[in-house]
Design an enzyme around this catalytic site. Structure first.
Site, short mmCIF file in Angstrom:
data_model
loop_
_atom_site.label_atom_id
_atom_site.label_comp_id
_atom_site.label_asym_id
_atom_site.label_seq_id
_atom_site.Cartn_x
_atom_site.Cartn_y
_atom_site.Cartn_z
N SER A 26 3.02 7.02 0.59
CA SER A 26 1.39 7.68 1.69
C SER A 26 1.51 8.94 1.19
O SER A 26 1.94 9.62 0.33
CB SER A 26 2.08 7.29 2.74
OG SER A 26 0.85 6.81 3.78
N TYR A 48 -9.78 4.18 2.22
CA TYR A 48 -8.99 4.25 1.36
C TYR A 48 -7.75 4.85 2.77
O TYR A 48 -6.87 4.54 3.05
CB TYR A 48 -8.73 4.93 0.41
CG TYR A 48 -7.43 5.59 -0.17
CD1 TYR A 48 -6.93 4.79 -1.26
CD2 TYR A 48 -6.76 7.06 -0.16
CE1 TYR A 48 -5.39 4.78 -1.48
CE2 TYR A 48 -6.34 7.00 -0.89
CZ TYR A 48 -4.75 6.82 -1.31
OH TYR A 48 -4.15 6.71 -1.88
#
Length: 231
Positions: free
Chosen positions: A140, A154
């Site tokens: 991430s 996103y």
């Protein structure tokens, strides 16, 4: 990682490719997947040429049956899976130039299906095949937690992926956490500035093998925490 089996999704390029190389160099048999078969085979050939072991499985993480087959094949190699890196992700548009108010529904849906649901499928389908001391890492970035403008759905999808990791970390005995390598220069990020993918692979290797369980499980290990822990 000698004798270990590791699954890396989104391994045809960028961070996933670098992590696959690092895990293979550490002795793991890496099972790598992506939607692009040609690029995936190239990665496997590079790993083999360097003396490592790699198996390719074309997989679309949006399809849970694809992911189920991936994990079954990985478990057949070593009897159990020791490491999983849920790295597969997409970004529709130019990074930093996709504000939510202008986001298309199709982009939103595919970000969520690939980046969030894909992480869910990867973890869920891996769990029945994990070794007792296995670890799962979800890739991430700070965009999941900080309000950077222009990253639209996103960013939303990466926040959801982190929530998926936290939830599984709370619900299972396995160590499941998030790795945030900072700004990385990849095609997906659209960043020319940032760490090389090869540079950040060491952080994933450490998280998979050496990080204290309490630091990783259900938590985010960013570059600062990694540097501090490995001084």
């Amino acid at each position: 990682m000698d004798g270990d089996t590791a699954v890396v999704t989104g391994a045809s390029r960028g961070i996933g490719k670098a992590v696959a190389h690092a895990f293979a160099e550490a002795g793991a048999h890496v099972v790598i997947c992506a939607r692009s078969t040609n690029e995936l085979e190239t990665v496997a050939e590079e790993i083999d040429a360097n003396g490592g072991e790699a198996t390719t499985v074309r997989t679309d993480v949006r399809d849970e049956f694809d992911v189920e087959r991936l994990m079954e094949m990985a478990a057949e190699i070593g009897g159990a899976i020791d490491h999983v890196v849920a790295n597969a992700a997409v970004y529709h548009g130019e990074a930093g130039s996709t504000p939510l108010a202008e986001e298309s529904y199709s982009a939103f849906d595919d970000h969520m299906r690939t980046n969030a649901r894909g992480a869910f499928a990867t973890i869920r389908e891996a769990i029945p095949h994990l070794a007792p001391e296995a670890r799962i890492l979800v890739a991430s970035g700070s965009v999941a937690r900080e309000p950077y403008p222009g990253y639209g759905s996103y960013a939303v999808s990466k926040a959801a992926a982190e929530a998926v990791a936290r939830g599984f970390g709370a619900d299972t005995e396995q160590v499941i956490g998030v790795v945030d390598p900072g700004q990385v220069a990849t095609e997906l990020s659209g960043q020319k500035q940032g760490h090389d993918p090869e540079d950040v692979a060491a952080q994933f290797l450490w998280a998979a093998t050496e990080a204290p369980a309490e630091m990783l499980d259900g938590e985010v290990v960013d570059r600062k925490k990694w540097r501090k822990a490995t001084r």
